[in-house]
Design a protein around this motif. Structure first.
Motif, PDB file in Angstrom:
ATOM      1  N   GLN A  65       0.815  -1.208   0.000  1.00  0.00           N
ATOM      2  CA  GLN A  65       0.000   0.000   0.000  1.00  0.00           C
ATOM      3  C   GLN A  65       0.859   1.273   0.000  1.00  0.00           C
ATOM      4  O   GLN A  65       0.386   2.353   0.337  1.00  0.00           O
ATOM      5  CB  GLN A  65      -0.962   0.012   1.199  1.00  0.00           C
ATOM      6  CG  GLN A  65      -2.000  -1.096   1.124  1.00  0.00           C
ATOM      7  CD  GLN A  65      -3.104  -0.957   2.154  1.00  0.00           C
ATOM      8  OE1 GLN A  65      -3.388   0.128   2.650  1.00  0.00           O
ATOM      9  NE2 GLN A  65      -3.758  -2.069   2.471  1.00  0.00           N
ATOM     10  N   MET A  66       2.091   1.131  -0.408  1.00  0.00           N
ATOM     11  CA  MET A  66       2.963   2.293  -0.519  1.00  0.00           C
ATOM     12  C   MET A  66       2.551   3.113  -1.745  1.00  0.00           C
ATOM     13  O   MET A  66       2.174   2.562  -2.771  1.00  0.00           O
ATOM     14  CB  MET A  66       4.423   1.865  -0.650  1.00  0.00           C
ATOM     15  CG  MET A  66       4.986   1.257   0.634  1.00  0.00           C
ATOM     16  SD  MET A  66       4.922   2.418   2.018  1.00  0.00           S
ATOM     17  CE  MET A  66       6.095   3.658   1.482  1.00  0.00           C
ATOM     18  N   VAL A  67       2.624   4.403  -1.620  1.00  0.00           N
ATOM     19  CA  VAL A  67       2.257   5.308  -2.708  1.00  0.00           C
ATOM     20  C   VAL A  67       3.441   6.225  -2.999  1.00  0.00           C
ATOM     21  O   VAL A  67       3.909   6.950  -2.124  1.00  0.00           O
ATOM     22  CB  VAL A  67       1.026   6.163  -2.340  1.00  0.00           C
ATOM     23  CG1 VAL A  67       0.715   7.150  -3.461  1.00  0.00           C
ATOM     24  CG2 VAL A  67      -0.178   5.265  -2.055  1.00  0.00           C
ATOM     25  N   ARG A  68       3.924   6.163  -4.237  1.00  0.00           N
ATOM     26  CA  ARG A  68       5.068   6.986  -4.618  1.00  0.00           C
ATOM     27  C   ARG A  68       5.072   7.176  -6.127  1.00  0.00           C
ATOM     28  O   ARG A  68       4.704   6.267  -6.867  1.00  0.00           O
ATOM     29  CB  ARG A  68       6.383   6.332  -4.186  1.00  0.00           C
ATOM     30  CG  ARG A  68       7.620   7.172  -4.458  1.00  0.00           C
ATOM     31  CD  ARG A  68       8.858   6.544  -3.849  1.00  0.00           C
ATOM     32  NE  ARG A  68      10.003   7.432  -3.941  1.00  0.00           N
ATOM     33  CZ  ARG A  68      11.193   7.181  -3.408  1.00  0.00           C
ATOM     34  NH1 ARG A  68      11.394   6.057  -2.733  1.00  0.00           N
ATOM     35  NH2 ARG A  68      12.192   8.050  -3.536  1.00  0.00           N
ATOM     36  N   GLY A  69       5.446   8.342  -6.571  1.00  0.00           N
ATOM     37  CA  GLY A  69       5.507   8.588  -8.000  1.00  0.00           C
ATOM     38  C   GLY A  69       5.985   9.988  -8.312  1.00  0.00           C
ATOM     39  O   GLY A  69       6.390  10.732  -7.417  1.00  0.00           O
TER      40      GLY A  69
END
Length: 242
Positions: A65-69
C-alpha cells in the motif's frame, strides 16, 4: 493534514488571522474556488510555495500500500532545482552536464555525500552506478534524496531525467501517517497556473492507488501557501478517479 490552527504556542500573525477570516474552515471548496480563495489571502514578504496536502485511505505499514511517484507540472514548480548525477560512464556524465546538471561525477560525489554534503535537491544515477550509490541509503534516504527507478531517477537517459526535473517534475511519496504533500507552484503564479498544476497532481496521485486498497483512496485534500491557513478542496469532482 495541516491544521487550521498554527502549530505553535505563539499567537497567529495579523496576516494569518486576516486570511482565516476569508475562509470557512467547515467548508470544502471546488478546486478552482479554493485556488481563488487562496489567491486573496494577504501575501508574505517572500514568494511562498503553494502546497497540496492529502490524507490517503491506506495503511503505510503495508508494503503493498505504498504510494510513490512523480508528475510533471504543466507550469513548472517555480523552484530552482539543483541536480546531482552519479555516472560512471563518460557519455552519460557528459549528457547530464549538457542538460544542466549542477554536479556530475561518481567516486568524488559519493565521498562528499558520505561526509554529509547534500547541497542539491534531486539525485539521479545511472543503473551501473547504483551498486555503489545504493550504499548511500542511510545518508540520502532520510533526506528523500536517494535515486529510485520508480521516480525516474535511476536511468541511462540522464539528459532526459535532468531536463524533466528542472522543467518542474515533482515527486510525491506517502509519509508514515498516510499523508502526501506536493508543491504545485509559487504565490507569484496566476490562479489558472496553480489550478492546472494541482489538477495534474491530483490526477497522477489518483492513478497511483494501490490495487490492494479498497474504498475511498483520497480521503481529504487541502491547498495552502507556506504562511497561510489551508483551504479544504472538495474532491467530489474527482470522485471517479479518487
Amino acid at each position: 493534514m495541516r491544521s487550521f490552527v498554527p502549530q505553535s504556542n505563539r499567537m497567529p500573525s495579523k496576516r494569518y488571522t486576516k486570511a482565516l477570516e476569508q475562509v470557512d474552515a467547515n467548508k470544502s471548496y471546488p478546486l478552482k474556488a479554493a485556488v481563488e480563495v487562496l489567491a486573496k489571502f494577504p501575501k508574505a514578504k517572500f514568494n511562498e510555495t503553494i502546497d497540496l496536502a492529502f490524507r490517503l485511505g491506506v495503511d503505510p505499514k503495508q508494503s503493498d500500500q505504498m504510494v510513490r511517484g512523480t508528475v510533471p507540472l504543466p507550469h513548472g514548480s517555480g523552484k530552482t532545482v539543483n541536480v546531482l548525477v552519479f555516472a560512471k560512464n563518460g557519455a552519460a556524465a557528459d549528457a547530464a552536464r549538457a542538460a544542466g546538471a549542477e554536479f556530475v561525477g561518481f567516486d568524488d560525489l559519493i565521498k562528499k555525500c558520505n561526509e554529509g554534503w547534500s547541497d542539491f535537491d534531486v539525485a539521479i544515477a545511472t543503473p551501473d552506478a547504483m551498486s555503489e550509490v545504493r550504499k548511500l541509503g542511510k545518508v540520502l534516504g532520510p533526506r528523500g534524496l536517494m535515486p529510485n527507478p520508480k521516480t525516474g531517477t535511476v536511468t541511462e537517459d540522464t539528459a532526459r531525467a535532468v531536463k524533466e526535473v528542472k522543467a518542474g517534475r515533482v515527486e510525491f511519496k506517502i509519509d508514515k501517517a498516510g499523508n502526501v504533500h506536493v508543491p504545485v507552484g509559487k504565490a507569484s503564479f496566476g490562479p489558472k497556473q496553480i489550478e492546472e498544476n494541482a489538477r495534474a497532481v491530483i490526477d497522477a496521485l489518483s492513478k497511483s492507488k494501490p490495487h490492494s486498497v479498497k474504498g475511498l483512496f483520497i480521503q481529504s485534500c487541502t491547498i495552502s501557501a507556506t504562511m497561510s491557513p489551508p483551504v479544504r478542496v472538495d474532491m467530489r469532482e474527482f470522485s471517479t478517479a479518487a
